[in-house]
Design an enzyme around this catalytic site. Structure first.
Site, PDB file in Angstrom:
ATOM      1  N   ARG A  32      31.100  20.516  -5.340  1.00  0.00           N
ATOM      2  CA  ARG A  32      31.513  20.251  -3.737  1.00  0.00           C
ATOM      3  C   ARG A  32      33.035  20.336  -3.816  1.00  0.00           C
ATOM      4  O   ARG A  32      33.594  20.682  -2.847  1.00  0.00           O
ATOM      5  CB  ARG A  32      31.115  18.815  -3.461  1.00  0.00           C
ATOM      6  CG  ARG A  32      29.264  18.737  -3.802  1.00  0.00           C
ATOM      7  CD  ARG A  32      28.589  19.172  -2.972  1.00  0.00           C
ATOM      8  NE  ARG A  32      27.065  18.927  -3.099  1.00  0.00           N
ATOM      9  CZ  ARG A  32      26.515  19.596  -3.900  1.00  0.00           C
ATOM     10  NH1 ARG A  32      26.800  21.147  -4.130  1.00  0.00           N
ATOM     11  NH2 ARG A  32      25.129  19.522  -4.014  1.00  0.00           N
ATOM     12  N   GLU A 177      10.796  11.562  -6.279  1.00  0.00           N
ATOM     13  CA  GLU A 177      11.077  12.879  -5.586  1.00  0.00           C
ATOM     14  C   GLU A 177      10.540  14.055  -6.678  1.00  0.00           C
ATOM     15  O   GLU A 177      11.408  14.564  -7.210  1.00  0.00           O
ATOM     16  CB  GLU A 177      12.814  12.931  -5.651  1.00  0.00           C
ATOM     17  CG  GLU A 177      13.466  14.121  -4.934  1.00  0.00           C
ATOM     18  CD  GLU A 177      14.747  14.303  -4.762  1.00  0.00           C
ATOM     19  OE1 GLU A 177      15.454  13.283  -5.253  1.00  0.00           O
ATOM     20  OE2 GLU A 177      15.448  15.087  -4.220  1.00  0.00           O
ATOM     21  N   LYS A 222      10.290  11.220  -1.766  1.00  0.00           N
ATOM     22  CA  LYS A 222      11.264  12.130  -1.026  1.00  0.00           C
ATOM     23  C   LYS A 222      10.878  13.470  -1.453  1.00  0.00           C
ATOM     24  O   LYS A 222      11.029  13.946  -2.688  1.00  0.00           O
ATOM     25  CB  LYS A 222      12.681  11.558  -1.868  1.00  0.00           C
ATOM     26  CG  LYS A 222      13.705  12.479  -1.302  1.00  0.00           C
ATOM     27  CD  LYS A 222      14.866  11.964  -2.054  1.00  0.00           C
ATOM     28  CE  LYS A 222      16.186  12.717  -1.708  1.00  0.00           C
ATOM     29  NZ  LYS A 222      17.415  12.229  -1.727  1.00  0.00           N
ATOM     30  N   SER A 264      17.542  17.304   1.797  1.00  0.00           N
ATOM     31  CA  SER A 264      17.458  18.536   2.820  1.00  0.00           C
ATOM     32  C   SER A 264      17.324  19.888   1.868  1.00  0.00           C
ATOM     33  O   SER A 264      17.214  20.776   2.542  1.00  0.00           O
ATOM     34  CB  SER A 264      19.059  18.387   3.432  1.00  0.00           C
ATOM     35  OG  SER A 264      19.907  18.363   2.407  1.00  0.00           O
ATOM     36  N   GLY A 265      17.811  20.118   0.778  1.00  0.00           N
ATOM     37  CA  GLY A 265      17.464  20.888  -0.249  1.00  0.00           C
ATOM     38  C   GLY A 265      18.212  22.247  -0.011  1.00  0.00           C
ATOM     39  O   GLY A 265      17.785  23.366  -0.543  1.00  0.00           O
ATOM     40  N   GLY A 266      19.425  22.571   0.724  1.00  0.00           N
ATOM     41  CA  GLY A 266      20.013  23.500   1.056  1.00  0.00           C
ATOM     42  C   GLY A 266      19.883  24.111   2.427  1.00  0.00           C
ATOM     43  O   GLY A 266      20.232  25.122   2.849  1.00  0.00           O
ATOM     44  N   ARG A 295      23.617  16.945   0.752  1.00  0.00           N
ATOM     45  CA  ARG A 295      24.428  18.051   1.508  1.00  0.00           C
ATOM     46  C   ARG A 295      24.363  17.933   2.970  1.00  0.00           C
ATOM     47  O   ARG A 295      25.329  17.998   3.543  1.00  0.00           O
ATOM     48  CB  ARG A 295      24.063  19.430   1.226  1.00  0.00           C
ATOM     49  CG  ARG A 295      24.513  19.737  -0.243  1.00  0.00           C
ATOM     50  CD  ARG A 295      23.453  20.805  -1.088  1.00  0.00           C
ATOM     51  NE  ARG A 295      22.274  20.458  -1.681  1.00  0.00           N
ATOM     52  CZ  ARG A 295      21.462  21.342  -2.069  1.00  0.00           C
ATOM     53  NH1 ARG A 295      21.703  22.497  -2.204  1.00  0.00           N
ATOM     54  NH2 ARG A 295      20.079  20.623  -2.399  1.00  0.00           N
TER      55      ARG A 295
HETATM   56  P1  13P Z   1      19.925  17.238  -0.602  1.00  0.00           P
HETATM   57  O1  13P Z   1      19.604  16.629   0.621  1.00  0.00           O
HETATM   58  O2  13P Z   1      21.559  17.726  -0.635  1.00  0.00           O
HETATM   59  O3  13P Z   1      19.005  18.351  -1.270  1.00  0.00           O
HETATM   60  O4  13P Z   1      20.225  16.183  -1.883  1.00  0.00           O
HETATM   61  C1  13P Z   1      19.258  15.114  -1.758  1.00  0.00           C
HETATM   62  C2  13P Z   1      18.979  14.598  -3.094  1.00  0.00           C
HETATM   63  O5  13P Z   1      19.172  13.522  -3.262  1.00  0.00           O
HETATM   64  C3  13P Z   1      18.651  15.370  -4.073  1.00  0.00           C
HETATM   65  O6  13P Z   1      17.960  14.776  -5.241  1.00  0.00           O
END
Ligand code: 13P
Length: 342
Positions: A32, A177, A222, A264-266, A295
């Protein structure tokens, strides 16, 4: 605040609020910072996180919890205030990422299993003493022509369940998650495939949570949203993403779970917000549906800041805006007009 895990879990998905995932490991924050040409020093990491946690408008109104990396849990702001105190003062719950990352699964090609169970009971006691009241463990499921395998799905679900049981024993709410990745160079990875794999991963996940004796009312799920793979050459409407994601969740997630906070995953910032809002607007659901974005909450703030002290107010404005848009989305009330009016 109550110390019962059931009450902490409810507080983590409070009305109109969601979770800030600021738990980038030192390696991930490097990527980042590279994108804005900022050196990855402990001081810069502190300054960046301090900008977020001191954004009172965002933190007081829209953020219910913050996921921290271990370094940040024990870190202090420039004036010596512990970050944990700043977060608590804003009415948010401090949390901690406890997994040690995704490691290659033996004999399974690109597939991984997330490690970190050894010594976890002792680490959780230390994190609880430092103020953490929830934790996160991320498993990674990769889609390709030949994956995921049952071995990878099962190994990850089993580890997540053991982690979740250990957290609850320590008075810490586990965020579970199991992330089905949206990247990867695979043409067969369309939205239907993502839906099928997400359903498989979640079915297996709740079975393992049951075997491990995890209390569903003291955890947060999550998941990924159901979206087409980024390199599949296909796209899907906001309504289709909402419909498929909600269908999978209804098929897999018992209503005893108080909340589901998406990664959010990208996805683009706006897609992540639009998808969440559509789900909340289109359906009456048994759980709170909110965000736990990394992100999609931070990208705009990071570039507005650019590592410069004088840009802290612009960085905070960008963070407040994304937090507010996602708060609206968690209520099903976001619109493109509100997005643009800022
Ligand atoms: P993102 O929302 O960037 O995918 O990250 C969330 C997260 O905690 C991934 O483990």
């Amino acid at each position: 605040m109550s110390e019962r895990i059931e009450d902490i879990a409810i507080a983590m998905v409070a009305e109109g609020q969601g979770i800030l995932a600021a738990d980038e490991s030192t390696g991930t924050i490097q990527k980042r910072f590279d994108s804005i040409k900022v050196e990855n020093t402990e001081e810069n990491r502190r300054d960046y996180r301090e900008m977020l946690f001191r954004d009172e408008e965002a933190m007081n109104n829209y953020i219910s919890g913050v996921i921290l990396f271990e370094e940040t849990l024990f870190q202090k702001a420039a004036d010596g205030t512990p970050f944990v105190d700043l977060i608590r003062k804003a009415g948010a719950v401090p949390g901690i990422k406890v997994d040690k990352g995704a490691m290659p699964l033996p004999g399974a090609g690109i597939e991984t299993v997330t490690e970190g169970l050894d010594g976890l009971r002792e680490r959780l006691a230390k994190y609880h003493a430092a103020g953490a009241r929830f934790a996160k463990w991320r498993a990674v499921i990769a889609i390709s022509d030949t994956t995921p395998s049952h071995n990878a799905i099962h190994a990850n679900a089993h580890a997540l369940a053991r982690y979740a049981a250990l957290c609850q024993e320590a008075g810490i709410v586990p965020i579970v998650e199991p992330e089905v990745l949206m990247d990867g160079p695979h043409s067969t990875h369309d939205i239907a495939r993502c839906e099928a794999v997400t359903e498989w991963a979640l079915k297996e996940q709740f079975q393992e949570l049951y075997y491990a004796g995890v209390k569903l009312d003291g955890m947060i799920l999550k998941p990924n949203m159901v979206v087409p793979g980024q390199k599949s050459g296909t796209s899907a409407s906001v309504e289709e993403v909402a419909e498929r994601t909600v269908r999978v969740l209804k098929n897999c997630v018992p209503s005893a779970v108080p909340g589901i906070a998406f990664l959010s995953g990208g996805q683009s910032d706006e897609d992540a917000t639009a998808h969440l809002s559509a789900m909340n607007a289109m359906y009456d659901l048994p759980w709170k549906l909110t965000f736990s974005y990394g992100r999609a909450l931070q990208a705009a703030c990071l570039s507005a800041w650019g590592g410069k002290k004088e840009n802290v107010p612009s960085g905070q404005m960008a963070f407040t805006h994304r937090a507010r848009m996602n708060s609206l989305a968690s209520l099903g009330k976001w619109s493109i007009e509100q997005e643009k009016s800022a």
